[in-house]
Design an enzyme around this catalytic site. Sequence first.
Site, PDB file in Angstrom:
ATOM      1  N   GLY A 145      35.582  41.242  44.371  1.00 45.54           N
ATOM      2  CA  GLY A 145      34.634  41.294  43.530  1.00 45.54           C
ATOM      3  C   GLY A 145      33.570  40.243  45.514  1.00 45.54           C
ATOM      4  N   ALA A 176      31.691  32.480  60.542  1.00 45.62           N
ATOM      5  CA  ALA A 176      32.595  31.960  61.213  1.00 45.62           C
ATOM      6  C   ALA A 176      33.700  32.438  62.118  1.00 45.62           C
ATOM      7  CB  ALA A 176      32.585  30.332  60.601  1.00 45.62           C
ATOM      8  N   VAL A 205      33.157  35.561  63.378  1.00 44.36           N
ATOM      9  CA  VAL A 205      33.358  35.941  64.484  1.00 44.36           C
ATOM     10  C   VAL A 205      33.165  35.045  65.766  1.00 44.36           C
ATOM     11  CG1 VAL A 205      31.697  37.603  65.124  1.00 44.36           C
ATOM     12  CG2 VAL A 205      32.656  38.013  62.662  1.00 44.36           C
ATOM     13  N   ARG A 255      37.110  47.847  45.870  1.00 44.28           N
ATOM     14  CA  ARG A 255      38.112  47.649  45.806  1.00 44.28           C
ATOM     15  C   ARG A 255      38.931  49.244  45.936  1.00 44.28           C
ATOM     16  NH1 ARG A 255      38.053  43.345  41.737  1.00 44.28           N
ATOM     17  NH2 ARG A 255      36.133  43.265  41.650  1.00 44.28           N
ATOM     18  N   GLY A 285      39.502  37.507  46.843  1.00 41.87           N
ATOM     19  CA  GLY A 285      40.527  36.944  45.476  1.00 41.87           C
ATOM     20  C   GLY A 285      42.219  37.078  45.596  1.00 41.87           C
ATOM     21  N   ASP A 286      43.235  36.808  44.733  1.00 46.10           N
ATOM     22  CA  ASP A 286      44.438  37.084  44.515  1.00 46.10           C
ATOM     23  C   ASP A 286      44.301  38.491  45.049  1.00 46.10           C
ATOM     24  OD1 ASP A 286      45.643  34.800  43.300  1.00 46.10           O
ATOM     25  OD2 ASP A 286      46.359  35.862  42.196  1.00 46.10           O
ATOM     26  N   THR A 325      35.617  33.942  46.035  1.00 44.00           N
ATOM     27  CA  THR A 325      35.562  34.223  44.777  1.00 44.00           C
ATOM     28  C   THR A 325      34.964  33.146  43.697  1.00 44.00           C
ATOM     29  OG1 THR A 325      37.188  34.614  42.793  1.00 44.00           O
ATOM     30  CG2 THR A 325      37.982  33.806  44.381  1.00 44.00           C
ATOM     31  N   ASP A 333      35.357  32.265  41.251  1.00 46.27           N
ATOM     32  CA  ASP A 333      35.897  32.039  39.886  1.00 46.27           C
ATOM     33  C   ASP A 333      36.666  30.864  40.321  1.00 46.27           C
ATOM     34  OD1 ASP A 333      35.072  33.927  38.407  1.00 46.27           O
ATOM     35  OD2 ASP A 333      37.031  35.277  38.773  1.00 46.27           O
ATOM     36  N   ASP A 370      39.892  30.441  41.288  1.00 50.16           N
ATOM     37  CA  ASP A 370      41.374  31.054  40.148  1.00 50.16           C
ATOM     38  C   ASP A 370      42.507  30.934  41.167  1.00 50.16           C
ATOM     39  OD1 ASP A 370      39.989  33.058  41.359  1.00 50.16           O
ATOM     40  OD2 ASP A 370      39.909  34.270  39.575  1.00 50.16           O
ATOM     41  N   ARG A 378      38.171  35.301  33.883  1.00 52.59           N
ATOM     42  CA  ARG A 378      37.999  35.453  32.807  1.00 52.59           C
ATOM     43  C   ARG A 378      40.092  35.125  32.760  1.00 52.59           C
ATOM     44  NH1 ARG A 378      38.691  41.385  35.773  1.00 52.59           N
ATOM     45  NH2 ARG A 378      36.519  40.407  36.610  1.00 52.59           N
ATOM     46  N   GLY A 423      25.548  18.773  30.372  1.00 54.30           N
ATOM     47  CA  GLY A 423      25.893  18.199  29.770  1.00 54.30           C
ATOM     48  C   GLY A 423      26.013  18.466  27.979  1.00 54.30           C
ATOM     49  N   ARG A 440      19.374  17.165  19.251  1.00 51.73           N
ATOM     50  CA  ARG A 440      17.812  18.188  18.949  1.00 51.73           C
ATOM     51  C   ARG A 440      18.420  19.459  20.118  1.00 51.73           C
ATOM     52  NH1 ARG A 440      13.021  16.178  22.334  1.00 51.73           N
ATOM     53  NH2 ARG A 440      12.468  18.378  20.531  1.00 51.73           N
ATOM     54  N   HIS A 444      26.421  39.388  35.644  1.00 49.34           N
ATOM     55  CA  HIS A 444      26.480  39.702  37.654  1.00 49.34           C
ATOM     56  C   HIS A 444      25.238  38.074  38.294  1.00 49.34           C
ATOM     57  CE1 HIS A 444      29.039  42.582  36.917  1.00 49.34           C
ATOM     58  NE2 HIS A 444      29.867  42.053  38.632  1.00 49.34           N
ATOM     59  N   GLN A 459      25.480  35.625  38.626  1.00 49.80           N
ATOM     60  CA  GLN A 459      26.229  34.272  38.623  1.00 49.80           C
ATOM     61  C   GLN A 459      26.889  34.260  40.157  1.00 49.80           C
ATOM     62  OE1 GLN A 459      28.788  32.685  35.423  1.00 49.80           O
ATOM     63  NE2 GLN A 459      27.889  34.207  34.658  1.00 49.80           N
TER      64      GLN A 459
HETATM   65  P1  ATP Z   1      38.362  38.914  42.574  1.00 49.33           P
HETATM   66  O1  ATP Z   1      39.062  39.103  41.474  1.00 49.33           O
HETATM   67  O2  ATP Z   1      37.584  38.195  42.946  1.00 49.33           O
HETATM   68  O3  ATP Z   1      37.531  39.937  42.331  1.00 49.33           O
HETATM   69  P2  ATP Z   1      40.458  40.221  44.259  1.00 49.33           P
HETATM   70  O4  ATP Z   1      40.434  40.796  45.140  1.00 49.33           O
HETATM   71  O5  ATP Z   1      41.683  39.553  43.150  1.00 49.33           O
HETATM   72  O6  ATP Z   1      38.644  39.754  44.292  1.00 49.33           O
HETATM   73  P3  ATP Z   1      41.365  43.302  43.760  1.00 49.33           P
HETATM   74  O7  ATP Z   1      40.670  44.358  42.682  1.00 49.33           O
HETATM   75  O8  ATP Z   1      42.137  43.011  42.627  1.00 49.33           O
HETATM   76  O9  ATP Z   1      40.388  41.512  43.610  1.00 49.33           O
HETATM   77  O10 ATP Z   1      42.073  43.388  45.021  1.00 49.33           O
HETATM   78  C1  ATP Z   1      41.281  43.731  46.178  1.00 49.33           C
HETATM   79  C2  ATP Z   1      41.611  45.454  46.752  1.00 49.33           C
HETATM   80  O11 ATP Z   1      43.204  43.972  47.279  1.00 49.33           O
HETATM   81  C3  ATP Z   1      42.408  46.254  46.142  1.00 49.33           C
HETATM   82  O12 ATP Z   1      41.727  47.298  45.685  1.00 49.33           O
HETATM   83  C4  ATP Z   1      43.171  46.790  46.696  1.00 49.33           C
HETATM   84  O13 ATP Z   1      42.656  47.910  47.683  1.00 49.33           O
HETATM   85  C5  ATP Z   1      44.110  45.297  47.082  1.00 49.33           C
HETATM   86  N1  ATP Z   1      45.479  44.662  45.776  1.00 49.33           N
HETATM   87  C6  ATP Z   1      45.579  44.356  45.527  1.00 49.33           C
HETATM   88  N2  ATP Z   1      46.449  44.070  44.420  1.00 49.33           N
HETATM   89  C7  ATP Z   1      47.453  44.647  45.610  1.00 49.33           C
HETATM   90  C8  ATP Z   1      49.038  44.638  45.809  1.00 49.33           C
HETATM   91  N3  ATP Z   1      49.425  43.549  45.037  1.00 49.33           N
HETATM   92  N4  ATP Z   1      49.687  44.849  46.866  1.00 49.33           N
HETATM   93  C9  ATP Z   1      48.311  45.368  47.619  1.00 49.33           C
HETATM   94  N5  ATP Z   1      47.170  45.610  48.174  1.00 49.33           N
HETATM   95  C10 ATP Z   1      46.596  45.481  46.965  1.00 49.33           C
END
Ligand code: ATP
Length: 320
Positions: A11, A22, A24, A72, A102-103, A125, A127, A129, A171, A185, A214, A250, A252
Amino acid sequence: VKKIAVLTSGGDSQGMNAALRAVVRSALYHGIEIFGIQRGYQGLLNNDIFSMDLRSVGDIIQRGGTVLQSARCKEFYTEEGQRKGAEILRNYGIEGLVVIGGDGSYQGANKLSKLGINTMGLPGTIDNDISFTDYTIGFDTAVGVVVDAINKLRDTMSSHERASVVEVMGRHCGDIALHAGLASGAETILVPEVPYDLGEVAQRMTHNFAMGKRHSIIVVAEGAGKGDDIASELARHSSQIDARVTVLGHIQRGGTPTPFDRNLASRLGDFAVRSLIRGESDKACGIIKGELVLTDIDKVVNTKNKFDNEMYELALRLSQ
Ligand code: ATP
């Protein structure tokens, strides 16, 4: 290190462009050739790779989204896909890769590092998270968007003495709800990390209305419930409660990044490049109590992000 590449994945979030700029410019400053990869891991597998210069990242520090675009990529979950990705990078002579995402994106970077590519993760990201960093790039801007929306809702809600349920992103992580809730608040903050009882919430709301309040704002993280369900459940508990629902969705993710996010992205982007130069790999860049830190990606993706219970309690105490 002579050549490195950068991609944005998962995302998108506000501040990804500032991080890209930064990365680059820091690489070029250190005499390293830098390549951009379009559309995350998908673009890597498609050979969508191009050389970047100082001007390729001009006029983007203030823009939301990511000029490299994000995606993705199913194929990258497979070992075959990962091998192909590493091979393509090697063909370009690219030894290091900065992944902004992200993760999931971090896990992709972790796999590439096992195939001989030096990788650095940057937390992009909204979130917040990701563990081992106090803030992710985009979080501060997203919180600002929510607070701005709640300010507007307050104007109309107090005119009608109504309650408002605002559903925000998150989530598995209630940080947007918590930070925006305290800043605006909100009377009630519902997050996935803390169990709640809507009967009690309804009781507190009717009591507060009787005491002259209110308006009443309920912020709910999507992982804690759907705004519509919360509103109808509250109405079931008390006929006095007629809550209007707003799902921010979205919006956000959009808007110009705040100075905080731009500066965070700039510091982390430069830090990622300097860490690759020092020979570090398979690490996530983060900021903890104002200090830039590196943590093993494995450890980051396997540790649950901490929820700030004290801040949550404070928000409730201050919203009587
Ligand atoms: P967000 O959760 O903020 O949307 P994210 O990076 O967690 O971001 P994901 O869709 O989980 O979003 O991961 C992005 C891409 O990273 C995936 O489409 C995939 O190509 C790759 N990816 C995710 N998990 C794995 C994994 N376990 N092994 C290899 N590639 C991965």
